[in-house]
Write a protein that holds these residues in place. Structure first.
Motif, PDB file in Angstrom:
ATOM      1  N   GLU A   1       5.365   7.327  -4.562  1.00 44.32           N
ATOM      2  CA  GLU A   1       3.921   7.364  -4.361  1.00 44.32           C
ATOM      3  C   GLU A   1       3.543   7.328  -2.886  1.00 44.32           C
ATOM      4  OE1 GLU A   1       1.663   4.663  -6.736  1.00 44.32           O
ATOM      5  OE2 GLU A   1       2.616   5.280  -8.621  1.00 44.32           O
TER       6      GLU A   1
ATOM      7  N   LEU B   1       4.074   5.221  -0.422  1.00 45.43           N
ATOM      8  CA  LEU B   1       3.488   3.964   0.032  1.00 45.43           C
ATOM      9  C   LEU B   1       4.342   3.279   1.090  1.00 45.43           C
ATOM     10  CD1 LEU B   1       2.372   2.530  -3.452  1.00 45.43           C
ATOM     11  CD2 LEU B   1       1.004   3.835  -1.799  1.00 45.43           C
TER      12      LEU B   1
ATOM     13  N   ARG C   1       2.504  -1.234  -6.039  1.00 44.90           N
ATOM     14  CA  ARG C   1       1.363  -0.737  -5.261  1.00 44.90           C
ATOM     15  C   ARG C   1       0.765  -1.827  -4.382  1.00 44.90           C
ATOM     16  NH1 ARG C   1      -1.317   2.784 -10.238  1.00 44.90           N
ATOM     17  NH2 ARG C   1       0.027   4.634  -9.989  1.00 44.90           N
TER      18      ARG C   1
ATOM     19  N   THR D   1       0.462  -1.529  -0.261  1.00 42.17           N
ATOM     20  CA  THR D   1      -0.868  -1.312   0.310  1.00 42.17           C
ATOM     21  C   THR D   1      -1.489  -2.542   0.955  1.00 42.17           C
ATOM     22  OG1 THR D   1      -1.887  -1.740  -1.862  1.00 42.17           O
ATOM     23  CG2 THR D   1      -1.378   0.559  -1.318  1.00 42.17           C
TER      24      THR D   1
END
Length: 814
Positions: free
Chosen positions: A297, A299, A343, A347
């Motif tokens: 993803e 990240l 996530r 983040t």
């Protein structure tokens, strides 16, 4: 078992009410035998004036037998009896400068001194091994007999057939004991492989010796990941202090979020943003799937990975095979939850990760698990940034030189080199390791320097003791177990007992009788730290610099002696006296103190000295992202996403090679890994690594501890227990493919219905409370009976052993 022992009673003081002292200057005193659990009534309390008491300084040893973590003030009543203890406010314990608090263990310290289970005299075995038949002997007879037997074994079989079995990191063993081993000529210090060493070595393999994932400026951290750290239960200046409960709550008030990854909802986890009750032993699968999400993803920190990651592209390709859909049925965590957690890690910045024993040294793929956790912190750009991993404030200079304190040269150069060492390109005596805890090639000085804990080579205790049974690569002939109970310390006590029976020579030194003593040829009585004055410690703080020594609080009980002295006595008897200060430990202590400007006599008289900082110096902000220095010892000067240190090199068993990229093997028995076993044994069993009311398997015989921890408990979800007709408080029979134990059900909804969790080490009885001890073998309550001890299943790099298995349960009707 206890011939030559005397029993003494102790029940004075009320440490649980010690906070009153700070307010009143008085100490509560509980009337003898008044016990709320026994009588149903509150104990009678009277206040005493502490101004009439003599105060002596010591280092608390309730988190380990030779630690200098918490400085304590010990109050002796007018009759000379130690009745009260509190933290030394100028030593910077726990909450910092000014703090008097101690943990439950620290507040129970007096009871170790007056423990009726103390060993008082040297004893020699007169019966068969395991019978526990002994007779009293003199110290001279014991030292003479031990030295003669060690010399005989050295002459007949070689010095390497003698090993020292160690407990946790313990300076009288790791420094003085290692010095003795090296001069004797054996590299076989048998370390537990259940230790911070395992965690640390994996970090150093991946991000280097100077980097860290733990945030040392928590006030700047926005996301804290607690991965397998049992912070509510471990020792105060190690994991509990690192867990920083009060600092964490302060940080939460300022917006900190934290993720708690543990199978049981311990108190701190109840405050987490996300609790991840991962199945015991599957942390590696979870870590690999988090890496998958972070990379798939996008990240991760592109600049950091391009500049400072070795083989990031290879790691990225490798982890494609470990998506959350792969990890979910292994870990018991849903795909959605894994993705959510990943996530957050990718983040929310800055992020710090604290990871503990359950992830690193208690699973058979612990090395790769810890490497993956370190790589998560690295590729997200959270190393050496404010509030991220490492990056601590720089302390002002010490106000006097403490560089030699607690540092005993181990004389590593005395280990002999042999032809096998030369032929294999190994450092001296590495070929003579009976069970290399880490690969032999890694234990060469140039690579071993990565490790902060060890300078000298180590063997793994469980594998080492199994050599007595297998003869591979050679059988140990003599073992000294110092301050440890091998029948509770490692997996499969039945196997350990079989080896101790077969062992040519076994001797023990401890403060209290433990079950392994029954197999010993000699049992030696150790005095507590409070009966000698052998250990100096120091601490540098913003407020100033502190130095202290143990002041002797009482004369040694019976004929007990200092743990440090046994090595001096044996060295002198074996002709090594010149290397051991000719038996005079004070000469060593004077050498340690020489740079400080204080004399031994001065420090013993005062107990401690605190020099206040008057120069105005304060902790300074560090320089950040100093990656050239942090990664300088790593191949190509970069984080090892593709690990060129271990990749392609022999493992510690020398029956295969280590990989370049993370691998998942899982527990020897697991719901997903071995479904055929799970049909008969449908539940997962594991145990806590540390507990606030014991030190590993010790202190179950202290009344203050045992009255709050009476029965061998096992946490179980009520829904699970009720399926088997087990009520809260019922005795349970727990069976695995390897053995069985009986424990008491303790209902707890904060644990997965497929997991049951206990605590090891219930062998001690408590005479004052009338509580029994429990057997170390099948039918007792030693959880190590349940675990696998197959050498091929241990971690191939740092020898960690699985601390989980599959079990079936039933109500115990015995």
């Amino acid at each position: 078992m206890s011939q030559g022992l005397t029993r003494r009673r102790f029940f004075e003081g009320a440490a649980s009410l010690g906070a009153l002292v700070a307010l009143s200057g008085c100490s509560p005193k509980v009337s003898e035998s008044k016990n709320l659990a026994d009588t149903g009534e509150a104990p009678e309390i009277e206040m005493v004036n502490l101004d009439e008491y003599e105060v002596k300084h010591s280092w608390c040893y309730m988190c380990g037998p030779a630690k200098v973590l918490c400085s304590t003030l010990c109050y002796l009543n007018p009759e000379g009896r130690w009745t009260h203890v509190e933290g030394n406010p100028v030593a910077g314990n726990n909450w910092g400068y000014g703090c008097k608090s101690l943990c439950a263990k620290g507040n129970s310290a007096m009871q170790t001194l007056y423990n009726p289970a103390r060993i008082e005299y040297p004893m020699k075995r007169v019966g068969e091994k395991g019978e526990g038949k002994f007779e009293r002997c003199t110290w001279e007879e014991a030292v003479e007999g031990i030295a003669a037997k060690l010399q005989e074994i050295k002459d007949q079989y070689g010095p390497e057939t003698f090993a020292l079995w160690s407990p946790q990191e313990c300076k009288f063993v790791m420094q003085m004991g290692r010095r003795f081993l090296n001069v004797f000529g054996t590299p076989n210090y048998m370390h537990s492989a259940i230790c911070q060493t395992q965690i640390t070595s994996s970090r150093e393999l991946s991000i280097g010796t100077k980097a860290d994932t733990y945030p040392y400026q928590l006030n700047k951290t926005k996301l804290l990941v607690n991965w397998g750290v049992n912070g509510e239960n471990a020792d105060m200046n190690n994991n509990v202090d690192k867990a920083n409960p009060y600092r964490r709550f302060e940080a939460m008030d300022n917006g900190l979020q934290f993720i708690d990854i543990r199978p049981m909802l311990d108190p701190l986890a109840t405050h987490a943003s996300v609790w991840v009750p991962v199945r015991p032993g599957t942390d590696g699968a979870l870590a690999l799937s988090i890496l998958n999400v972070l990379i798939e993803e996008d990240l991760y920190d592109h600049d950091f990975c391009e500049s400072w990651c070795n083989g990031f592209d290879k790691l990225a390709e490798h982890v494609k095979q470990f998506p959350p859909s792969w990890a979910a049925p292994i870990t018991g965590i849903s795909e959605e939850k894994i993705t959510e957690v990943a996530r957050m890690m990718g983040t929310i910045k800055p992020m710090g990760i604290m990871y503990g024993n359950s992830a690193g040294d208690q699973s058979n793929d612990g090395n790769w698990t810890c490497i993956c956790i370190n790589l998560i912190a690295a590729i997200t750009g959270n190393l050496d940034v404010p509030g991220g991993g490492g990056a601590g404030m720089k302390m002002p200079e010490e106000l006097f030189d403490c560089s030699k304190i607690n540092k005993i040269p181990t004389l590593s150069d005395r280990l002999p080199a042999c032809d096998e060492d030369t032929a294999a390109g190994l450092a001296p005596s590495r070929s003579k390791l009976v069970a290399p805890e880490f690969p032999r090639w890694w234990q060469n000085p140039e690579t071993w320097a990565y490790t902060k804990f060890f300078v000298d080579p180590t063997s793994a205790a469980n594998r080492g003791i199994q050599s007595v049974l297998t003869g591979k690569p050679f059988p140990l002939r003599a073992v000294f177990a110092h301050g440890t109970n091998p029948l509770s310390q490692t997996r499969q006590p039945k196997l350990v007992a079989e080896a101790l029976k077969k062992l040519d020579f076994y001797f023990v030194m401890d403060t209290a009788w433990n079950p392994s003593c029954d197999y010993a040829d000699y049992v030696l009585p150790a005095c507590t730290r409070y009966e000698d004055s052998c250990q100096i410690g120091s601490r540098n703080m913003p407020e100033g610099t502190f130095i202290g020594i143990e002041q002797q609080i009482a004369e040694p009980l019976g004929e007990s002696r200092s743990d440090w002295r046994i090595y001096l006595d044996l060295a002198v008897k074996l002709g090594f006296g010149e290397d051991f200060w000719n038996g005079d430990l004070d000469e060593l202590l004077r050498a340690q103190l020489e740079p400080t400007g204080f004399t031994l006599e001065e420090l013993r008289e005062k107990g401690y000295v605190f020099v206040e900082r008057t120069d105005g110096a304060k902790p300074m902000e560090p320089t950040y992202q100093n990656y050239e220095e942090l990664f300088e010892k790593l191949p190509n000067g970069k984080v090892q996403c593709y690990n060129e240190i271990i990749g392609g090199m022999p493992n510690n068993r020398e029956d295969g090679t280590l990989g370049f990229l993370p691998e998942y093997s899982g527990p020897p028995e697991g719901i997903a890994e071995t479904p055929e076993i799970a049909k008969e044994y449908p539940l997962i069993f594991t145990d806590v690594h540390a507990h606030r009311l014991s030190v590993h398997s010790y202190f179950g015989n202290l009344p203050y501890m045992r009255e709050r921890n009476r029965l061998p408990w096992v946490k179980i979800n009520p829904a699970t227990a009720q399926q088997y007709g087990i009520e809260d408080g019922d005795w349970m029979k727990i069976e695995s493919p390897h053995g069985w134990v009986k424990m008491v059900a303790e209902y707890f909804e904060g644990i997965s219905p497929e997991v049951v969790m206990g605590k090891r080490g219930w062998w001690q009885d408590c005479e004052e409370l009338g509580e029994p001890g429990y057997e170390c073998f099948d039918g007792g309550s030693e959880v190590n009976n349940l675990y696998d001890a197959t050498i091929e299943n241990f971690d191939g790099f740092h020898s960690a052993m699985a601390k989980q298995t599959l079990v079936k349960i039933s109500k115990w009707e015995g």
